[in-house]
Design a protein around this motif. Structure first.
Motif, short mmCIF file in Angstrom:
data_model
loop_
_atom_site.label_atom_id
_atom_site.label_comp_id
_atom_site.label_asym_id
_atom_site.label_seq_id
_atom_site.Cartn_x
_atom_site.Cartn_y
_atom_site.Cartn_z
N LEU A 1 0.82 -1.21 0.00
CA LEU A 1 0.00 0.00 0.00
C LEU A 1 0.86 1.26 0.00
O LEU A 1 0.53 2.25 -0.67
CB LEU A 1 -0.95 -0.02 1.20
N LEU A 2 1.95 1.23 0.74
CA LEU A 2 2.86 2.38 0.72
C LEU A 2 3.49 2.56 -0.66
O LEU A 2 3.70 3.70 -1.12
CB LEU A 2 3.95 2.22 1.78
N ALA A 3 3.80 1.46 -1.33
CA ALA A 3 4.36 1.55 -2.68
C ALA A 3 3.34 2.15 -3.65
O ALA A 3 3.70 2.96 -4.52
CB ALA A 3 4.80 0.17 -3.16
N LEU A 4 2.07 1.77 -3.50
CA LEU A 4 1.03 2.38 -4.32
C LEU A 4 0.92 3.87 -4.03
O LEU A 4 0.80 4.70 -4.94
CB LEU A 4 -0.31 1.70 -4.06
N ASP A 5 0.95 4.24 -2.75
CA ASP A 5 0.88 5.65 -2.36
C ASP A 5 2.02 6.46 -2.99
O ASP A 5 1.83 7.60 -3.43
CB ASP A 5 0.91 5.81 -0.84
N ALA A 6 3.21 5.88 -3.00
CA ALA A 6 4.36 6.57 -3.58
C ALA A 6 4.15 6.84 -5.07
O ALA A 6 4.49 7.93 -5.57
CB ALA A 6 5.64 5.75 -3.35
N LEU A 7 3.59 5.88 -5.78
CA LEU A 7 3.31 6.09 -7.20
C LEU A 7 2.26 7.18 -7.39
O LEU A 7 2.39 8.05 -8.26
CB LEU A 7 2.81 4.79 -7.84
N LEU A 8 1.22 7.14 -6.58
CA LEU A 8 0.14 8.11 -6.72
C LEU A 8 0.60 9.53 -6.36
O LEU A 8 0.05 10.51 -6.87
CB LEU A 8 -1.04 7.70 -5.84
N ALA A 9 1.59 9.63 -5.51
CA ALA A 9 2.14 10.94 -5.17
C ALA A 9 3.04 11.49 -6.27
O ALA A 9 3.32 12.69 -6.32
CB ALA A 9 2.93 10.85 -3.86
#
Length: 222
Positions: free
Chosen positions: A63-71
């Motif tokens: 989930l943190l990896a997804l958040d990093a992409l979305l940021a």
């Protein structure tokens, strides 16, 4: 990122401009879409249920990896190329709660899961995640989103399933690095999830390999 390292490589596939990301995903700028293969939520939990001692926290890592992409990338949609869930253990309360909390932070995103072989056994994600489910091939324009690379499709296939890695040989043993494998009719993405392993691939003469390492991506000379 250090000078000389690039976060993505731009390629043209079936007339579309796509970015292969060092973060083991694909970005489609024209559609503001991320494309992600084999995230395998619940895999570590499934192993622990069998008595195998494996690390905890892989759901949070994903989930943190997804958040990093979305940021980093303007995004309206994500397509998951199968194996979104690894097994029924992914329906555990703690795992579902973490995914729901993530979904609540990104309510605007259109999320689509193309069902893979693990999804068939695990079942669909919780309805509260508000995800569209699709069978392969899922066609968007000239691109066909699949889980299995050999799925017959009218468009250029983007798929996962294989978890490709490339053996980069060196004087002392070399490295096995996650890679994208691009051919004339299909592209295979690396697995995005934490704790998913990899399968070494040997590119054919008409295939290109892009490896990812240390937040950078680069093409392997043919």
């Amino acid at each position: 990122m250090s000078e000389g390292r690039q976060a993505y490589c731009e390629v043209e596939l079936a007339g579309e401009r796509l970015w292969l990301l060092a973060d083991k995903a694909v970005y489609w700028p024209a559609r503001k879409m991320l494309i992600i293969a084999d995230i395998h939520f619940g895999k570590a939990a499934a192993f622990r249920a069998l008595g195998v001692p494996v690390p905890r926290g892989t759901t949070t890592q994903n989930l943190l990896a997804l958040d990093a992409l979305l940021a980093t990338y303007a995004c309206d949609a994500i397509i998951f190329l199968g194996d979104f869930l690894h097994a029924r253990a992914a329906h555990a309360a703690a795992t579902v709660a973490a995914m729901l909390a993530w979904r609540a932070r990104h309510p605007h995103l259109l999320l689509t899961v193309v069902r893979g072989n693990h999804d068939a056994h695990a079942g669909d994600p919780a309805a509260a995640l508000d995800m569209r489910m699709a069978d392969e091939p899922h066609q968007v324009g000239t691109l066909a989103f699949c889980h299995h690379p050999d799925t017959p499709a009218a468009g250029y296939v983007l798929a996962g399933h294989v978890h490709p890695v490339f053996h980069l040989r060196a004087a002392r043993g070399g490295l096995r690095l996650p890679c994208f494998l691009l051919g004339p009719g299909r592209a295979i993405l690396p697995s995005f999830g934490a704790f998913t392993g990899g399968h070494a691939v040997q590119p054919a003469v008409d295939e290109r390999v892009y490896v990812t390492a240390d937040a950078a991506i680069f093409a392997i000379p043919r």
